[in-house]
Design an enzyme around this catalytic site. Sequence first.
Site, PDB file in Angstrom:
ATOM      1  CB  ALA A  66      46.452  27.192  47.612  1.00  0.00           C
ATOM      2  N   GLY A 112      48.964  27.087  52.149  1.00  0.00           N
ATOM      3  CA  GLY A 112      48.120  25.959  52.532  1.00  0.00           C
ATOM      4  C   GLY A 112      48.916  24.750  52.977  1.00  0.00           C
ATOM      5  CD  GLU A 115      46.513  28.287  55.763  1.00  0.00           C
ATOM      6  OE1 GLU A 115      45.754  29.098  56.312  1.00  0.00           O
ATOM      7  OE2 GLU A 115      46.502  28.069  54.531  1.00  0.00           O
ATOM      8  CD  GLU A 135      48.774  32.150  52.830  1.00  0.00           C
ATOM      9  OE1 GLU A 135      48.445  30.953  52.925  1.00  0.00           O
ATOM     10  OE2 GLU A 135      49.718  32.653  53.476  1.00  0.00           O
TER      11      GLU A 135
END
Length: 260
Positions: A66, A112, A115, A135
């Site tokens: 991200a 992300g 994901e 993260e």
Amino acid sequence: MTYKNILITTDNKVTTITIHRPSKLNALNMATIEELHQAFAQVSQDKQTQVIVLTGSGDKAFVAGADIAEFAGFSVQEGIQLAAHGQESLFNFIENLNLPVIAAINGFALGGGLELAMACHIRVASENAKMGLPEVSLGVIPGYGGTQRLPQLIGKGRALEMIMTASMVSAKEAHRTGLVNHVVAPTELLAFCNGMAQKIVPNSPVAIGMAIDAVNANFKEGENGFETEIKAFGKCFGTDDFKEGTTAFLEKRKAVFSGK
């Protein structure tokens, strides 16, 4: 619609959506998440598309994570809204599409990015791919479904190890644990994914969509996957594709499905 951060091409009923932020290693910011939602929504209505391949531009990264600078100063409520909106508009949206989505993972798929790949129905990685959910090294946890989809794919123990150590795994290890379906040479990645897509294209789009729903039901709270399968199986009998498929079989010819 004109897109700033993604590219879209369609060939032989396969649409390739490419995340194109090379200077940021294709990192996901809010604008890119919104563009991806719009692109998937648009393509899912395109009758010329039966399979979607999702990849990143270049050979360094599928999605490197991200865009941290965008949310570093967020409050608790803003963080909740960020995760909720992202999951609903993109990650859950992809998972629940009745069009098959193949993730072509080239290079890094972190945070992300992993994901996003896990939200796709099938994952193929290049030999140089590296995957992880780092993260906790930033004082946060995966917020786009990582804590839910990773255990579904590789098991609770392995998932917790990846998440708590913030470690990356190689493509070979990802394949061993079931995180990805196949590993291929970087130069063969898109060709391999397109070859897989062409094996899907001749089959019934209606049946494929119902199969996706039935498989997903097993992982949804309050849903009984067996009941979903039984109902979907019955619904198939009322479709044009079922009539064409069974007729073609009995007539010893290839079926030509209408998707109805």
